[in-house]
Design a protein around this motif. Structure first.
Motif, PDB file in Angstrom:
ATOM      1  N   GLY A  34      16.119  23.586   8.827  1.00 38.51           N
ATOM      2  CA  GLY A  34      15.910  22.717   9.873  1.00 38.51           C
ATOM      3  C   GLY A  34      16.016  23.548  11.526  1.00 38.51           C
ATOM      4  N   GLU A  35      16.403  22.727  12.255  1.00 34.73           N
ATOM      5  CA  GLU A  35      16.301  23.159  13.651  1.00 34.73           C
ATOM      6  C   GLU A  35      17.699  24.056  13.591  1.00 34.73           C
ATOM      7  OE1 GLU A  35      15.129  22.012  16.977  1.00 34.73           O
ATOM      8  OE2 GLU A  35      13.554  20.970  16.286  1.00 34.73           O
ATOM      9  N   GLU A  36      18.755  23.637  13.205  1.00 40.19           N
ATOM     10  CA  GLU A  36      19.953  24.661  13.307  1.00 40.19           C
ATOM     11  C   GLU A  36      20.497  25.068  11.688  1.00 40.19           C
ATOM     12  OE1 GLU A  36      21.923  25.462  15.965  1.00 40.19           O
ATOM     13  OE2 GLU A  36      20.406  25.052  17.005  1.00 40.19           O
ATOM     14  N   PRO A  37      20.872  26.049  11.607  1.00 42.10           N
ATOM     15  CA  PRO A  37      21.580  26.807  10.523  1.00 42.10           C
ATOM     16  C   PRO A  37      22.627  25.742  10.147  1.00 42.10           C
ATOM     17  CG  PRO A  37      20.836  28.558  11.796  1.00 42.10           C
ATOM     18  CD  PRO A  37      20.750  27.323  12.705  1.00 42.10           C
ATOM     19  N   THR A  38      22.863  25.598   8.823  1.00 39.58           N
ATOM     20  CA  THR A  38      23.975  24.904   8.267  1.00 39.58           C
ATOM     21  C   THR A  38      24.906  25.750   7.400  1.00 39.58           C
ATOM     22  OG1 THR A  38      22.818  24.237   6.143  1.00 39.58           O
ATOM     23  CG2 THR A  38      23.036  22.586   8.200  1.00 39.58           C
ATOM     24  N   VAL A  39      26.177  25.803   7.673  1.00 46.54           N
ATOM     25  CA  VAL A  39      27.003  26.842   7.159  1.00 46.54           C
ATOM     26  C   VAL A  39      27.771  26.045   5.983  1.00 46.54           C
ATOM     27  CG1 VAL A  39      28.953  28.302   7.229  1.00 46.54           C
ATOM     28  CG2 VAL A  39      27.090  28.101   9.120  1.00 46.54           C
ATOM     29  N   SER A  40      27.856  26.508   4.834  1.00 45.02           N
ATOM     30  CA  SER A  40      28.724  25.690   3.705  1.00 45.02           C
ATOM     31  C   SER A  40      29.762  26.746   3.190  1.00 45.02           C
ATOM     32  CB  SER A  40      28.019  25.285   2.645  1.00 45.02           C
ATOM     33  OG  SER A  40      27.008  24.520   3.099  1.00 45.02           O
ATOM     34  N   ASP A  41      31.112  26.600   3.202  1.00 39.44           N
ATOM     35  CA  ASP A  41      31.923  27.616   2.500  1.00 39.44           C
ATOM     36  C   ASP A  41      31.770  27.667   1.147  1.00 39.44           C
ATOM     37  OD1 ASP A  41      32.851  28.169   4.886  1.00 39.44           O
ATOM     38  OD2 ASP A  41      34.354  26.741   5.210  1.00 39.44           O
ATOM     39  N   GLY A  42      32.351  28.768   0.547  1.00 40.24           N
ATOM     40  CA  GLY A  42      32.260  28.966  -0.847  1.00 40.24           C
ATOM     41  C   GLY A  42      33.554  28.116  -1.693  1.00 40.24           C
ATOM     42  N   PRO A  43      33.772  27.980  -2.827  1.00 43.36           N
ATOM     43  CA  PRO A  43      32.800  28.835  -3.874  1.00 43.36           C
ATOM     44  C   PRO A  43      31.354  28.025  -3.859  1.00 43.36           C
ATOM     45  CG  PRO A  43      34.712  27.425  -5.071  1.00 43.36           C
ATOM     46  CD  PRO A  43      35.026  27.226  -3.320  1.00 43.36           C
ATOM     47  N   PHE A  44      30.505  28.712  -4.543  1.00 43.92           N
ATOM     48  CA  PHE A  44      29.145  28.310  -4.538  1.00 43.92           C
ATOM     49  C   PHE A  44      29.099  27.793  -6.135  1.00 43.92           C
ATOM     50  CE2 PHE A  44      28.544  32.237  -1.896  1.00 43.92           C
ATOM     51  CZ  PHE A  44      28.936  31.546  -0.686  1.00 43.92           C
ATOM     52  N   THR A  45      29.678  26.683  -6.499  1.00 36.79           N
ATOM     53  CA  THR A  45      29.710  26.155  -7.704  1.00 36.79           C
ATOM     54  C   THR A  45      28.414  25.621  -7.967  1.00 36.79           C
ATOM     55  OG1 THR A  45      30.523  23.940  -6.902  1.00 36.79           O
ATOM     56  CG2 THR A  45      32.040  25.278  -7.581  1.00 36.79           C
ATOM     57  N   GLU A  46      27.465  25.316  -7.433  1.00 38.56           N
ATOM     58  CA  GLU A  46      26.152  24.752  -7.667  1.00 38.56           C
ATOM     59  C   GLU A  46      25.183  25.881  -8.214  1.00 38.56           C
ATOM     60  OE1 GLU A  46      25.987  26.238  -3.555  1.00 38.56           O
ATOM     61  OE2 GLU A  46      27.321  24.942  -4.648  1.00 38.56           O
ATOM     62  N   ALA A  47      25.758  27.250  -8.031  1.00 40.88           N
ATOM     63  CA  ALA A  47      24.802  28.232  -8.437  1.00 40.88           C
ATOM     64  C   ALA A  47      25.210  28.820  -9.856  1.00 40.88           C
ATOM     65  CB  ALA A  47      24.905  29.563  -7.632  1.00 40.88           C
ATOM     66  N   LYS A  48      24.335  28.965 -10.690  1.00 36.21           N
ATOM     67  CA  LYS A  48      24.638  29.196 -12.093  1.00 36.21           C
ATOM     68  C   LYS A  48      24.827  30.773 -12.012  1.00 36.21           C
ATOM     69  CE  LYS A  48      24.646  29.400 -16.874  1.00 36.21           C
ATOM     70  NZ  LYS A  48      25.999  29.492 -17.318  1.00 36.21           N
ATOM     71  N   GLU A  49      24.239  31.642 -11.399  1.00 39.40           N
ATOM     72  CA  GLU A  49      24.246  32.884 -11.233  1.00 39.40           C
ATOM     73  C   GLU A  49      24.499  33.315  -9.759  1.00 39.40           C
ATOM     74  OE1 GLU A  49      22.094  35.622 -14.744  1.00 39.40           O
ATOM     75  OE2 GLU A  49      20.907  34.802 -12.853  1.00 39.40           O
ATOM     76  N   LEU A  50      25.430  34.335  -9.603  1.00 42.07           N
ATOM     77  CA  LEU A  50      25.729  34.759  -8.376  1.00 42.07           C
ATOM     78  C   LEU A  50      25.616  36.402  -8.272  1.00 42.07           C
ATOM     79  CD1 LEU A  50      28.893  32.573  -7.350  1.00 42.07           C
ATOM     80  CD2 LEU A  50      26.464  32.578  -6.380  1.00 42.07           C
ATOM     81  N   VAL A  51      25.471  37.029  -7.284  1.00 41.93           N
ATOM     82  CA  VAL A  51      25.495  38.297  -6.897  1.00 41.93           C
ATOM     83  C   VAL A  51      26.838  39.042  -6.902  1.00 41.93           C
ATOM     84  CG1 VAL A  51      24.420  40.328  -5.524  1.00 41.93           C
ATOM     85  CG2 VAL A  51      23.276  38.381  -5.996  1.00 41.93           C
ATOM     86  N   GLY A  52      27.204  39.694  -7.595  1.00 37.67           N
ATOM     87  CA  GLY A  52      28.635  40.093  -7.661  1.00 37.67           C
ATOM     88  C   GLY A  52      28.757  41.616  -7.226  1.00 37.67           C
ATOM     89  N   GLY A  53      27.583  42.081  -7.222  1.00 41.12           N
ATOM     90  CA  GLY A  53      27.739  43.508  -6.843  1.00 41.12           C
ATOM     91  C   GLY A  53      26.352  44.172  -6.412  1.00 41.12           C
ATOM     92  N   PHE A  54      26.079  45.451  -6.086  1.00 40.70           N
ATOM     93  CA  PHE A  54      24.749  46.059  -5.932  1.00 40.70           C
ATOM     94  C   PHE A  54      25.034  47.677  -5.819  1.00 40.70           C
ATOM     95  CE2 PHE A  54      26.299  46.251  -1.590  1.00 40.70           C
ATOM     96  CZ  PHE A  54      26.162  47.316  -1.290  1.00 40.70           C
ATOM     97  N   TRP A  55      23.926  48.213  -6.226  1.00 39.62           N
ATOM     98  CA  TRP A  55      23.845  49.503  -6.295  1.00 39.62           C
ATOM     99  C   TRP A  55      22.442  50.016  -5.246  1.00 39.62           C
ATOM    100  CZ3 TRP A  55      25.678  47.456 -10.359  1.00 39.62           C
ATOM    101  CH2 TRP A  55      26.861  47.914 -11.103  1.00 39.62           C
ATOM    102  N   ILE A  56      22.248  50.884  -4.592  1.00 35.57           N
ATOM    103  CA  ILE A  56      21.337  51.605  -4.058  1.00 35.57           C
ATOM    104  C   ILE A  56      20.935  52.817  -4.643  1.00 35.57           C
ATOM    105  CG2 ILE A  56      19.666  51.840  -2.084  1.00 35.57           C
ATOM    106  CD1 ILE A  56      21.396  49.528  -0.740  1.00 35.57           C
ATOM    107  N   LEU A  57      19.867  52.996  -5.217  1.00 33.50           N
ATOM    108  CA  LEU A  57      19.490  54.345  -6.032  1.00 33.50           C
ATOM    109  C   LEU A  57      18.235  55.087  -5.085  1.00 33.50           C
ATOM    110  CD1 LEU A  57      19.774  53.421  -9.640  1.00 33.50           C
ATOM    111  CD2 LEU A  57      21.605  54.204  -7.889  1.00 33.50           C
ATOM    112  N   LYS A  58      18.416  56.045  -5.192  1.00 37.57           N
ATOM    113  CA  LYS A  58      17.033  57.047  -4.932  1.00 37.57           C
ATOM    114  C   LYS A  58      16.466  57.745  -5.859  1.00 37.57           C
ATOM    115  CE  LYS A  58      14.926  59.777  -1.329  1.00 37.57           C
ATOM    116  NZ  LYS A  58      14.767  59.777   0.008  1.00 37.57           N
TER     117      LYS A  58
END
Length: 141
Positions: A59-83
């Motif tokens: 919408g016009e203004e972003p909305t902010v929701s605090d966690g936990p993100f219970t509606e999400a089945k999968e969440l990002v738990g970490g990452f690696w960046i490889l070259k």
């Protein structure tokens, strides 16, 4: 080429069983192998979603929701960046990750400025190059 490995998992299922201490040792060996091979540029784990927020732009203004993100089945738990030289090489590294409990690693190529040379205006490309140089300088790279 740079690739990001995104660790995805069911946070609720993982919360029910704390990580096995041996997993930390296995992860250490996995990360060490990538450093020794010269392919690891960055990698971090993420804290549970209860300690985060979602900023939604619907919408016009972003909305902010605090966690936990219970509606999400999968969440990002970490990452690696490889070259690495190819998607196949990135997938080869991902296959070596020490996961066994339903986790998934999404392997995605990180875009490079040259990917947008025929799309973005030249002045935008120049500004992007300057911003990357400034950011690298600020972080001692």
């Amino acid at each position: 080429m740079r690739f990001m490995l995104l660790l995805k998992y069911d946070e609720a299922a993982q919360a029910a069983t704390p990580p096995d201490p041996a997993m930390f040792e296995e992860m250490g060996r996995f990360n060490t192998a990538m450093v020794d091979a010269g392919v690891l540029l960055a990698g971090e784990g993420l804290m549970p979603s209860a300690q985060g927020s979602v900023v939604a732009f619907d919408g016009e203004e972003p909305t902010v929701s605090d966690g936990p993100f219970t509606e999400a089945k999968e969440l990002v738990g970490g990452f690696w960046i490889l070259k690495v030289d190819s998607l196949q090489e990135a997938v080869s590294w991902a296959r070596r990750a020490p996961f066994r409990h339903g986790e998934r690693l999404e392997v995605r190529r990180v875009s490079e400025p040259e990917d947008f040379e025929d799309i973005a205006p030249p002045e935008v490309m120049e500004q992007e190059e300057q911003l990357r140089a400034r950011a690298a300088e600020q972080h001692g790279q």
